[in-house]
Write an enzyme that holds these catalytic residues in place. Structure first.
Site, PDB file in Angstrom:
ATOM      1  N   LYS A  64      -5.438 -21.747  -8.137  1.00 16.89           N
ATOM      2  CA  LYS A  64      -5.490 -20.354  -7.697  1.00 16.89           C
ATOM      3  C   LYS A  64      -4.245 -19.557  -8.079  1.00 16.89           C
ATOM      4  O   LYS A  64      -4.274 -18.341  -8.184  1.00 16.89           O
ATOM      5  CB  LYS A  64      -5.703 -20.280  -6.176  1.00 16.89           C
ATOM      6  CG  LYS A  64      -4.475 -20.578  -5.336  1.00 16.89           C
ATOM      7  CD  LYS A  64      -4.735 -20.148  -3.878  1.00 16.89           C
ATOM      8  CE  LYS A  64      -3.539 -20.284  -2.963  1.00 16.89           C
ATOM      9  NZ  LYS A  64      -3.090 -21.644  -2.709  1.00 16.89           N
ATOM     10  N   HIS A 192       0.036 -28.529   3.786  1.00 20.56           N
ATOM     11  CA  HIS A 192       0.614 -27.551   2.861  1.00 20.56           C
ATOM     12  C   HIS A 192       1.599 -26.740   3.693  1.00 20.56           C
ATOM     13  O   HIS A 192       1.199 -26.080   4.640  1.00 20.56           O
ATOM     14  CB  HIS A 192      -0.499 -26.673   2.279  1.00 20.56           C
ATOM     15  CG  HIS A 192      -0.010 -25.580   1.368  1.00 20.56           C
ATOM     16  ND1 HIS A 192       0.952 -25.798   0.403  1.00 20.56           N
ATOM     17  CD2 HIS A 192      -0.334 -24.268   1.282  1.00 20.56           C
ATOM     18  CE1 HIS A 192       1.185 -24.656  -0.233  1.00 20.56           C
ATOM     19  NE2 HIS A 192       0.419 -23.716   0.283  1.00 20.56           N
ATOM     20  N   SER A 195       3.825 -21.273   1.243  1.00 24.58           N
ATOM     21  CA  SER A 195       4.499 -20.965  -0.001  1.00 24.58           C
ATOM     22  C   SER A 195       5.963 -20.651   0.202  1.00 24.58           C
ATOM     23  O   SER A 195       6.337 -20.000   1.174  1.00 24.58           O
ATOM     24  CB  SER A 195       3.798 -19.798  -0.673  1.00 24.58           C
ATOM     25  OG  SER A 195       2.645 -20.292  -1.312  1.00 24.58           O
ATOM     26  N   GLY A 232       4.118 -25.380  -2.347  1.00 23.60           N
ATOM     27  CA  GLY A 232       5.245 -24.694  -1.722  1.00 23.60           C
ATOM     28  C   GLY A 232       6.565 -24.979  -2.398  1.00 23.60           C
ATOM     29  O   GLY A 232       7.620 -24.585  -1.897  1.00 23.60           O
ATOM     30  N   GLU A 269       0.344 -30.606  -4.525  1.00 25.48           N
ATOM     31  CA  GLU A 269      -0.436 -29.488  -5.076  1.00 25.48           C
ATOM     32  C   GLU A 269       0.465 -28.326  -5.456  1.00 25.48           C
ATOM     33  O   GLU A 269       0.335 -27.228  -4.909  1.00 25.48           O
ATOM     34  CB  GLU A 269      -1.471 -29.018  -4.040  1.00 25.48           C
ATOM     35  CG  GLU A 269      -2.446 -30.079  -3.587  1.00 25.48           C
ATOM     36  CD  GLU A 269      -3.168 -29.694  -2.291  1.00 25.48           C
ATOM     37  OE1 GLU A 269      -2.795 -28.685  -1.653  1.00 25.48           O
ATOM     38  OE2 GLU A 269      -4.101 -30.408  -1.912  1.00 25.48           O
ATOM     39  N   PRO A 270       1.397 -28.543  -6.365  1.00 24.82           N
ATOM     40  CA  PRO A 270       2.290 -27.442  -6.722  1.00 24.82           C
ATOM     41  C   PRO A 270       1.548 -26.336  -7.470  1.00 24.82           C
ATOM     42  O   PRO A 270       0.714 -26.625  -8.328  1.00 24.82           O
ATOM     43  CB  PRO A 270       3.313 -28.112  -7.646  1.00 24.82           C
ATOM     44  CG  PRO A 270       2.582 -29.274  -8.231  1.00 24.82           C
ATOM     45  CD  PRO A 270       1.636 -29.753  -7.169  1.00 24.82           C
ATOM     46  N   ARG A 272       3.064 -22.419  -7.741  1.00 24.82           N
ATOM     47  CA  ARG A 272       4.137 -21.564  -8.273  1.00 24.82           C
ATOM     48  C   ARG A 272       5.177 -22.360  -9.045  1.00 24.82           C
ATOM     49  O   ARG A 272       5.767 -21.859  -9.998  1.00 24.82           O
ATOM     50  CB  ARG A 272       4.811 -20.792  -7.140  1.00 24.82           C
ATOM     51  CG  ARG A 272       5.601 -21.657  -6.192  1.00 24.82           C
ATOM     52  CD  ARG A 272       6.164 -20.868  -5.025  1.00 24.82           C
ATOM     53  NE  ARG A 272       5.103 -20.263  -4.246  1.00 24.82           N
ATOM     54  CZ  ARG A 272       4.979 -18.947  -4.047  1.00 24.82           C
ATOM     55  NH1 ARG A 272       5.848 -18.115  -4.556  1.00 24.82           N
ATOM     56  NH2 ARG A 272       3.986 -18.482  -3.325  1.00 24.82           N
ATOM     57  N   ASP A 356      -3.446   5.710  -5.397  1.00 26.46           N
ATOM     58  CA  ASP A 356      -3.257   5.172  -4.054  1.00 26.46           C
ATOM     59  C   ASP A 356      -1.805   5.406  -3.624  1.00 26.46           C
ATOM     60  O   ASP A 356      -0.871   4.986  -4.302  1.00 26.46           O
ATOM     61  CB  ASP A 356      -3.582   3.675  -4.089  1.00 26.46           C
ATOM     62  CG  ASP A 356      -3.284   2.988  -2.771  1.00 26.46           C
ATOM     63  OD1 ASP A 356      -2.937   3.677  -1.792  1.00 26.46           O
ATOM     64  OD2 ASP A 356      -3.404   1.749  -2.730  1.00 26.46           O
TER      65      ASP A 356
HETATM   66  C1  LIG Z   1      -1.954 -22.079  -2.495  1.00 29.37           C
HETATM   67  C2  LIG Z   1      -1.959 -23.520  -2.203  1.00 29.37           C
HETATM   68  C3  LIG Z   1      -1.099 -24.383  -2.894  1.00 29.37           C
HETATM   69  C4  LIG Z   1      -0.056 -23.898  -3.883  1.00 29.37           C
HETATM   70  O1  LIG Z   1       0.996 -23.271  -3.227  1.00 29.37           O
HETATM   71  P1  LIG Z   1       2.334 -22.903  -4.059  1.00 29.37           P
HETATM   72  O2  LIG Z   1       3.209 -22.227  -3.070  1.00 29.37           O
HETATM   73  O3  LIG Z   1       1.939 -22.007  -5.154  1.00 29.37           O
HETATM   74  O4  LIG Z   1       2.898 -24.181  -4.530  1.00 29.37           O
HETATM   75  C5  LIG Z   1      -1.215 -25.732  -2.645  1.00 29.37           C
HETATM   76  N1  LIG Z   1      -2.100 -26.215  -1.751  1.00 29.37           N
HETATM   77  C6  LIG Z   1      -2.922 -25.406  -1.050  1.00 29.37           C
HETATM   78  C7  LIG Z   1      -3.876 -25.997  -0.092  1.00 29.37           C
HETATM   79  C8  LIG Z   1      -2.878 -24.042  -1.251  1.00 29.37           C
HETATM   80  O5  LIG Z   1      -3.673 -23.247  -0.543  1.00 29.37           O
END
Ligand SMILES: *Cc1c(COP(=O)(O)O)cnc(C)c1O
Length: 449
Positions: A64, A192, A195, A232, A269-270, A272, A356
Site C-alpha cells: 500500500k 504493527h 508508522s 514502521g 512488513e516494512p 516506507r 479547495d
Molecule cells: C501500512 C502498514 C505497514 C507499513 O507501514 P510503514 O510505516 O510504511 O512501514 C505494515 N503493516 C501493516 C499492517 C500496515 O497497515
C-alpha cells in the site's frame, strides 16, 4: 528476471543529476509540470542494508505504501515477500510472478469475496483480531494459516492504529480458544507499531507480548512458528529515528524472546523503509501572492515583517500530499536567480493548485523570495504519496521517471540469481560535475515540516 522501464544511469550520474537535467530541459518552455524522479538503486541499497541489519527477519514489503510496477518488480527481484491488504494488491503481486507463499494477506478485516479470492489463488497466511473474522475465514477459507494481530502501545507513534486493529492479550486467549473449536490453524502472531514510531521500546513490548501469545497458543495445542513484527521502520534520510538504532533494540528482543533455536520464522512488513528516500518530487511555482501585513512603525520599505508570501505550486493535497500526515517534508529550492548570502527570508506558505481552500502543503516556513517558474523539490517522497493521489479539479498526477545505476542493476541480478549480495560500501553516491551548462542555481534550504 522481471523487466520494467527505467533509465540506466550513465556512470557517475546520480538520480539528482537527472532531476536537474529535466528541470533544465523544461525551463525554457511553459510546460513545467510537476514530476518525480525515483531511484530504484536506492531500493536495492535499502534491501542490502536490511539483510545486514536484520539477518533473521525476512521483509514482506507493504504494497500500500507505493504500488508502482517498477517498485514491486524491483523488490520481487530482490527476493522479498509482500504484505497485501486487498484482492487487487494480491493480483498485482501474483501478476509479476510472485508465489503465494511469499504473500501475507495482512488486513484483519476482509470482505468475504476477497477471502474466497485468496483461497482460490493459494494465499494462506492472513491476519485477524476478532471473532467475526475467525468465523468468516473458517467458512470461506478453511485452509488458511491465521496470524493473530495483537495491539501495541502506541502512545509514541505518529499514526495510531489500535483503535482499529489489534487484540489485547485477554482477547487473544479467547480467540485462540475459539479458533481451536473451529479447527482453524493459527500459525503465529503479528503486530504493527504504527508508522514512524518514535520509540523502539514499543517493539520490545510488542515482541514480549507476542511471546505470551505463543505460549498461550501452545497451551491450546497450536504449533505457532511465525512472528510478524510489522512495519514502521523509518525510511527517509533524516528520520527522527535512526534505522540502526531501532534494529539493535529489536534484535536484542528477538534473541531474548524468540532465540534462533526456537524454530520461529520472523518476518516484517516494512513499507516506507523501502521507498521513502527513493523519490524526489519537483513542483513548479505557478503563481504567487504577496501580502502586506500591518505597519510596524519601521520605515524600511523592504522590512521582512511587513510581507508574507503565498506560493501556488502544481501539486497539492489532492495529489502527492494527500496523506500529508504520513510523512515529513524536506524541501530544497531550485531557482534562476543566484542567492545572496545575506538574502532576506519571508514568512511564506505553499499551496496546491486546486480550488479547495484547504489545499495547502505548508502553512508557514521562512523562505527567500521565489519567482514564478522556480522549482521546489520535496525529498523522501516515495511513501504514501503517489498511491494516494487523485486528479481532483482536473490536475494530472506528476509523471514518474525511474532510474537505476548499472552497479545497482548488477547487484539486483546477483541477488536474484545467487541469493547473495556483494559488499556495497563502494556504492555510495558519486556526484560528478555539471550535467548541463547554465544549470540553475540549486539552493538547499533546511525546511523540515
Ligand atoms: C501500512 C502498514 C505497514 C507499513 O507501514 P510503514 O510505516 O510504511 O512501514 C505494515 N503493516 C501493516 C499492517 C500496515 O497497515
Amino acid at each position: 528476471m522481471n523487466s520494467f522501464d527505467f533509465s540506466l544511469l550513465e556512470e557517475g550520474f546520480t538520480a539528482r543529476d537527472i532531476l536537474e537535467q529535466k528541470i533544465n530541459e523544461v525551463s525554457l518552455s511553459d510546460d513545467k509540470d510537476a514530476f518525480y524522479v525515483a531511484d530504484l538503486g536506492d531500493i536495492v541499497k535499502k534491501h542490502i542494508r536490511w539483510l545486514k541489519a536484520l539477518p533473521r527477519v525476512t521483509p514482506f514489503y507493504a504494497v500500500k505504501c507505493n504500488d508502482g510496477k517498477a517498485i514491486v518488480k524491483t523488490i520481487a527481484n530482490l527476493g522479498a515477500g509482500f504484505d497485501c491488504a486487498s484482492k487487487a494488491e494480491i493480483q498485482l503481486i501474483q501478476n509479476i510472478g510472485v508465489q503465494p507463499e511469499r504473500i501475507i494477506y495482512a488486513n484483519p478485516y476482509k470482505q468475504i469475496s476477497e477471502i474466497k479470492y485468496a483461497a482460490s489463488c493459494g494465499v494462506e497466511k492472513m491476519t485477524f483480531d476478532s471473532e467475526g473474522e475467525l468465523m468468516k475465514v473458517a467458512k470461506n477459507h478453511p485452509n488458511a494459516k491465521l496470524v493473530l494481530r495483537i495491539a501495541t502501545d502506541e502512545s509514541k507513534t505518529v499514526c495510531q492504529l489500535n483503535m482499529k486493529f489489534g487484540a489485547t492479550l485477554k482477547t487473544s486467549r479467547l480467540l485462540l480458544e475459539h479458533a481451536k473449536e473451529l479447527n482453524i490453524d493459527v500459525i503465529g502472531v503479528s503486530f504493527h507499531v504504527g508508522s514512524d514510531s518514535r520509540d523502539p521500546q514499543t517493539f520490545v513490548q510488542a515482541i514480549s507480548d507476542a511471546r505470551c501469545v505463543f505460549d498461550m497458543g501452545a497451551e491450546f495445542g497450536f504449533n505457532m512458528h511465525l512472528l510478524d513484527i510489522g512495519g514502521g521502520f523509518p525510511g527517509s534520510k533524516n528520520s527522527r529515528l535512526n534505522f540502526e538504532e531501532v534494529i539493535s533494540v529489536i534484535n536484542l528482543a528477538l534473541d531474548k524472546y524468540f532465540p534462533a533455536d526456537s524454530g520461529v520464522k520472523i518476518i516484517a512488513e516494512p513499507g516506507r523503509y523501502y521507498v521513502a528516500s527513493a523519490f524526489t518530487l519537483a513542483v513548479n511555482v505557478i503563481a504567487k501572492k504577496v501580502m502586506l501585513t500591518e505597519q510596524t512603525g519601521s520605515h524600511d520599505e523592504d522590512d521582512a515583517s511587513k510581507k508574507t508570501i503565498m506560493y501556488y505550486v502544481n501539486d497539492g493535497i489532492h495529489s502527492s500530499f494527500n496523506l500529508i500526515s504520513k510523512f515529513r517534508m524536506e524541501m530544497c529550492i531550485v531557482r534562476k536567480k543566484k542567492s545572496k548570502p545575506d538574502e532576506k527570508l519571508y514568512s511564506s506558505s505553499i499551496w496546491g493548485p486546486t480550488c479547495d481552500a484547504d489545499d495547502r502543503i505548508i502553512e508557514q516556513c521562512d523562505l527567500p523570495e521565489l519567482q514564478e517558474g522556480d522549482w521546489i523539490l520535496f525529498e523522501n517522497m516515495g511513501a504514501y504519496t503517489v498511491v494516494a493521489s487523485s486528479t481532483f479539479n482536473g490536475f494530472q498526477r506528476p509523471t514518474l521517471h525511474y532510474v537505476m545505476s548499472r552497479p545497482h542493476w548488477q547487484i539486483m541480478h546477483t541477488i536474484q540469481e545467487h541469493g547473495t549480495f556483494p559488499e556495497v560500501s563502494e556504492l555510495s553516491d558519486v556526484h560528478v560535475s555539471c550535467v548541463a551548462k547554465n544549470r540553475m542555481e540549486l539552493n538547499s534550504i533546511a525546511c523540515i515540516v
